[in-house]
Motif scaffolding. Structure first.
Motif, PDB file in Angstrom:
ATOM      1  N   VAL A   1       0.845  -1.197   0.000  1.00 22.09           N
ATOM      2  CA  VAL A   1       0.000   0.000   0.000  1.00 22.09           C
ATOM      3  C   VAL A   1       0.879   1.246   0.000  1.00 22.09           C
ATOM      4  N   SER A   2       0.431   2.270  -0.689  1.00 22.64           N
ATOM      5  CA  SER A   2       1.176   3.521  -0.749  1.00 22.64           C
ATOM      6  C   SER A   2       1.324   4.132   0.646  1.00 22.64           C
ATOM      7  N   PRO A   3       2.536   4.593   1.014  1.00 24.78           N
ATOM      8  CA  PRO A   3       2.731   5.174   2.356  1.00 24.78           C
ATOM      9  C   PRO A   3       2.130   6.567   2.495  1.00 24.78           C
ATOM     10  N   ARG A   4       1.887   7.261   1.398  1.00 21.51           N
ATOM     11  CA  ARG A   4       1.319   8.607   1.439  1.00 21.51           C
ATOM     12  C   ARG A   4       0.665   8.900   0.090  1.00 21.51           C
ATOM     13  N   TYR A   5       0.044  10.068  -0.015  1.00 21.08           N
ATOM     14  CA  TYR A   5      -0.591  10.431  -1.273  1.00 21.08           C
ATOM     15  C   TYR A   5       0.393  11.184  -2.169  1.00 21.08           C
ATOM     16  N   GLY A   6       0.117  11.185  -3.453  1.00 23.12           N
ATOM     17  CA  GLY A   6       0.964  11.892  -4.408  1.00 23.12           C
ATOM     18  C   GLY A   6       0.986  11.171  -5.749  1.00 23.12           C
ATOM     19  N   TYR A   7       1.780  11.704  -6.648  1.00 20.17           N
ATOM     20  CA  TYR A   7       1.930  11.090  -7.972  1.00 20.17           C
ATOM     21  C   TYR A   7       3.065  10.069  -7.940  1.00 20.17           C
ATOM     22  N   LEU A   8       2.835   8.948  -8.574  1.00 16.73           N
ATOM     23  CA  LEU A   8       3.862   7.912  -8.674  1.00 16.73           C
ATOM     24  C   LEU A   8       4.859   8.356  -9.757  1.00 16.73           C
TER      25      LEU A   8
ATOM     26  N   VAL B   1      -3.308   7.424  -3.099  1.00 14.87           N
ATOM     27  CA  VAL B   1      -3.530   7.877  -1.723  1.00 14.87           C
ATOM     28  C   VAL B   1      -3.037   6.794  -0.774  1.00 14.87           C
ATOM     29  N   GLU B   2      -3.210   7.056   0.539  1.00 11.65           N
ATOM     30  CA  GLU B   2      -2.634   6.141   1.532  1.00 11.65           C
ATOM     31  C   GLU B   2      -3.214   4.729   1.473  1.00 11.65           C
ATOM     32  N   SER B   3      -4.406   4.578   0.928  1.00 15.37           N
ATOM     33  CA  SER B   3      -5.037   3.256   0.874  1.00 15.37           C
ATOM     34  C   SER B   3      -4.894   2.576  -0.489  1.00 15.37           C
ATOM     35  N   THR B   4      -4.187   3.201  -1.417  1.00 18.29           N
ATOM     36  CA  THR B   4      -4.065   2.648  -2.769  1.00 18.29           C
ATOM     37  C   THR B   4      -3.072   1.483  -2.793  1.00 18.29           C
ATOM     38  N   VAL B   5      -3.491   0.377  -3.372  1.00 20.62           N
ATOM     39  CA  VAL B   5      -2.591  -0.771  -3.558  1.00 20.62           C
ATOM     40  C   VAL B   5      -1.745  -0.517  -4.800  1.00 20.62           C
ATOM     41  N   ILE B   6      -0.441  -0.406  -4.626  1.00 21.63           N
ATOM     42  CA  ILE B   6       0.433  -0.123  -5.764  1.00 21.63           C
ATOM     43  C   ILE B   6       1.113  -1.391  -6.301  1.00 21.63           C
ATOM     44  N   ALA B   7       1.079  -2.460  -5.523  1.00 16.97           N
ATOM     45  CA  ALA B   7       1.673  -3.717  -5.999  1.00 16.97           C
ATOM     46  C   ALA B   7       1.140  -4.880  -5.173  1.00 16.97           C
TER      47      ALA B   7
ATOM     48  N   GLU C   1      12.009  -2.299   2.638  1.00 17.86           N
ATOM     49  CA  GLU C   1      12.793  -1.766   1.526  1.00 17.86           C
ATOM     50  C   GLU C   1      12.054  -1.872   0.191  1.00 17.86           C
ATOM     51  N   LEU C   2      11.005  -2.705   0.140  1.00 17.64           N
ATOM     52  CA  LEU C   2      10.247  -2.847  -1.098  1.00 17.64           C
ATOM     53  C   LEU C   2       9.582  -1.527  -1.479  1.00 17.64           C
ATOM     54  N   ILE C   3       9.089  -0.813  -0.480  1.00 18.18           N
ATOM     55  CA  ILE C   3       8.393   0.444  -0.760  1.00 18.18           C
ATOM     56  C   ILE C   3       9.366   1.513  -1.243  1.00 18.18           C
ATOM     57  N   ASN C   4      10.674   1.337  -0.973  1.00 21.06           N
ATOM     58  CA  ASN C   4      11.674   2.309  -1.428  1.00 21.06           C
ATOM     59  C   ASN C   4      11.833   2.316  -2.940  1.00 21.06           C
ATOM     60  N   ALA C   5      11.296   1.298  -3.613  1.00 18.06           N
ATOM     61  CA  ALA C   5      11.367   1.255  -5.076  1.00 18.06           C
ATOM     62  C   ALA C   5      10.380   2.216  -5.729  1.00 18.06           C
ATOM     63  N   PHE C   6       9.469   2.773  -4.923  1.00 20.82           N
ATOM     64  CA  PHE C   6       8.441   3.674  -5.451  1.00 20.82           C
ATOM     65  C   PHE C   6       8.707   5.090  -4.953  1.00 20.82           C
ATOM     66  N   THR C   7       8.855   6.017  -5.892  1.00 24.85           N
ATOM     67  CA  THR C   7       9.077   7.422  -5.553  1.00 24.85           C
ATOM     68  C   THR C   7       7.794   8.203  -5.803  1.00 24.85           C
ATOM     69  N   LEU C   8       7.299   8.851  -4.750  1.00 28.08           N
ATOM     70  CA  LEU C   8       6.075   9.649  -4.839  1.00 28.08           C
ATOM     71  C   LEU C   8       6.427  11.123  -4.732  1.00 28.08           C
ATOM     72  N   GLY C   9       5.657  11.959  -5.417  1.00 35.15           N
ATOM     73  CA  GLY C   9       5.898  13.397  -5.376  1.00 35.15           C
ATOM     74  C   GLY C   9       4.623  14.178  -5.592  1.00 35.15           C
ATOM     75  N   ARG C  10       4.744  15.494  -5.473  1.00 32.59           N
ATOM     76  CA  ARG C  10       3.575  16.360  -5.587  1.00 32.59           C
ATOM     77  C   ARG C  10       3.160  16.595  -7.038  1.00 32.59           C
ATOM     78  N   GLU C  11       4.067  16.351  -7.957  1.00 25.83           N
ATOM     79  CA  GLU C  11       3.735  16.516  -9.369  1.00 25.83           C
ATOM     80  C   GLU C  11       4.355  15.390 -10.180  1.00 25.83           C
ATOM     81  N   ARG C  12       3.873  15.248 -11.398  1.00 26.90           N
ATOM     82  CA  ARG C  12       4.344  14.157 -12.242  1.00 26.90           C
ATOM     83  C   ARG C  12       5.756  14.440 -12.755  1.00 26.90           C
ATOM     84  N   ASN C  13       6.432  13.372 -13.155  1.00 24.27           N
ATOM     85  CA  ASN C  13       7.831  13.445 -13.575  1.00 24.27           C
ATOM     86  C   ASN C  13       7.915  13.203 -15.080  1.00 24.27           C
ATOM     87  N   ALA C  14       8.300  14.250 -15.830  1.00 24.03           N
ATOM     88  CA  ALA C  14       8.309  14.155 -17.293  1.00 24.03           C
ATOM     89  C   ALA C  14       9.348  13.162 -17.803  1.00 24.03           C
ATOM     90  N   SER C  15      10.433  12.951 -17.061  1.00 26.32           N
ATOM     91  CA  SER C  15      11.490  12.061 -17.542  1.00 26.32           C
ATOM     92  C   SER C  15      11.046  10.601 -17.575  1.00 26.32           C
TER      93      SER C  15
END
Length: 408
Positions: free
Chosen positions: A193-200, A230-236, A249-263
């Motif tokens: 589950v996502s630890p917080r809300y934001g864009y993946l 959001v905090e209840s979203t299943v991401i994997a 450490e599994l959750i460290n593979a996912f970077t969340l932020g306030r906006e989307r990442n163009a790269s």
């Protein structure tokens, strides 16, 4: 970085001026030296001038950002802010000011008759800063043009897509496989589950692959890059043979932020072009040629996506699936690229025609699977435009384009 270079240069010049390196003055021409009193005046004037130039630069940047936000799209601000040329100019100015002000600080009153180098180097730095200032003015005048912004966004998408394609092609573990089968022995399912809300923003697939290979797991992604969670979203979901604790450490593979990442998220780049198009065809701006330019460049990006994009990617270890990725489907990409522009184009025939031209361009370079989507998208486009209101001259060109579309 430029401030650090200026700091090291300042320390070096101060050590030379106060004879910490005896004998080095023999290698420096005499005309480079000035007395301390004159040097103090020069450094004071140059520090004030560089501070003024830095303030003007910041003011210019704020004007550009205001223009981008109001006329183009708030999402395009980072294209200017992260531009290397903009950051370089700011770094040079700040470094020059830092050198001048620190050198002025170390000019002591009791050494007024001493010959120093600091002032001469300050003059040299001011000339360099003047050149960068002229370059910055030219850069802003060029970058603020909407055609250059559109080209810059397109090139950014092209680089990211090519980088993604090279990674997939060079990897020995990334395979394209639709509907991979999860063996029955992997019967224990744990949800991540996502630890917080934001864009993946970023998913470290290599890190997930190493964990799955080490623990003998299968990890299936449930969200794609660019998704809002959001905090209840299943991401994997983690499939295990025997129940065990999923490491943090599994959750460290996912970077969340306030906006989307163009790269990592090419759809975000498409969104920028789409928003510029929507602003251009709005009643407040009414600039259809900018919208046409955006849609044409959008066609270029979509051609690259069709060429490089893989809808079903997995990571395999000796033919055993370890990571099942979630990729955006081509139908979703094409729909999300056009639906807002189609909905807002109103009675503008020029927007109708350029969308049809773009669909023809994509269809001619694609396989039958994509052409079926193009036909559906054309039906969607046609349903949003009142064909009965087309004038005879417009209808002639419309029928030509429609004929080409229906032949795909």
């Amino acid at each position: 970085m430029y401030c650090l270079i200026a700091l090291f240069l300042t320390v070096g010049i101060i050590l030379v001026d106060y004879d910490y390196y005896n004998g080095i003055d023999r290698y420096i021409p005499e005309f480079f030296y000035t007395n301390a009193e004159l040097g103090k005046d020069i450094l004071g004037v140059i520090a004030g001038a560089l501070l003024t130039m830095t303030a003007i630069t910041f003011s210019t940047i704020m004007i550009v950002l205001t223009t981008y936000s109001s006329q183009f799209s708030p999402r395009t601000l980072q294209n200017f802010l992260t531009d290397r040329r903009t950051l370089t100019v700011l770094g040079v100015f700040m470094g020059g000011f830092l050198y001048s002000i620190i050198s002025l600080l170390f000019l002591r009153v009791e050494f007024e008759d001493k010959q120093i180098l600091a002032a001469t180097f300050s003059v040299m730095l001011s000339l360099i800063c003047l050149g960068f200032f002229a370059f910055f003015i030219q850069h802003v005048a060029t970058f603020i043009q909407v055609s250059n912004l559109i080209s810059s966004i397109t090139e950014e998408a092209k680089r990211n897509l090519e980088t993604y394609h090279q990674k997939v092609e060079k990897s020995e573990v990334i395979k394209e496989k639709a509907n991979p089968i999860i063996p029955s022995e992997f019967k224990i399912v744990s949800k991540v589950v996502s630890p917080r809300y934001g864009y993946l923003q970023i998913i470290d697939y290599d890190h997930l692959f190493e964990i799955a290979k080490k623990e003998d797991w299968i990890i299936q992604l449930k969200q794609e890059i660019g998704s809002f969670v959001v905090e209840s979203t299943v991401i994997a979901e983690v499939f295990q043979k025997e129940e065990s604790r999923v490491p943090d450490e599994l959750i460290n593979a996912f970077t969340l932020g306030r906006e989307r990442n163009a790269s990592e998220d090419v759809q975000y780049t498409i969104q920028k072009l789409e928003e510029i198009s929507l602003r251009a065809i709005s009643s407040g701006i009414n600039d259809p040629h900018t919208a046409i330019d955006c849609i044409q460049h959008l066609g270029k990006i979509l051609l690259l996506i069709i060429k490089y994009h893989k809808e079903h990617l997995v990571y395999e270890d000796h033919k055993q699936v370890r990571v099942i990725t979630k990729q955006r489907q081509m139908r979703d990409i094409l729909y999300q690229s056009f639906y807002q522009v189609i909905d807002h184009m109103g009675k503008d025939v020029s927007i109708l025609f350029v969308i049809m031209d773009t669909l023809i361009l994509i269809g001619e370079e694609s396989d039958e699977r994509v052409r079926l989507i193009i036909r559906d998208l054309y039906d969607y486009l046609k349903s949003h435009f009142k064909m009965s209101e087309l004038k005879a001259f417009d209808r002639y060109y419309f029928e030509q384009k429609e004929h080409r579309l229906l032949q795909l």
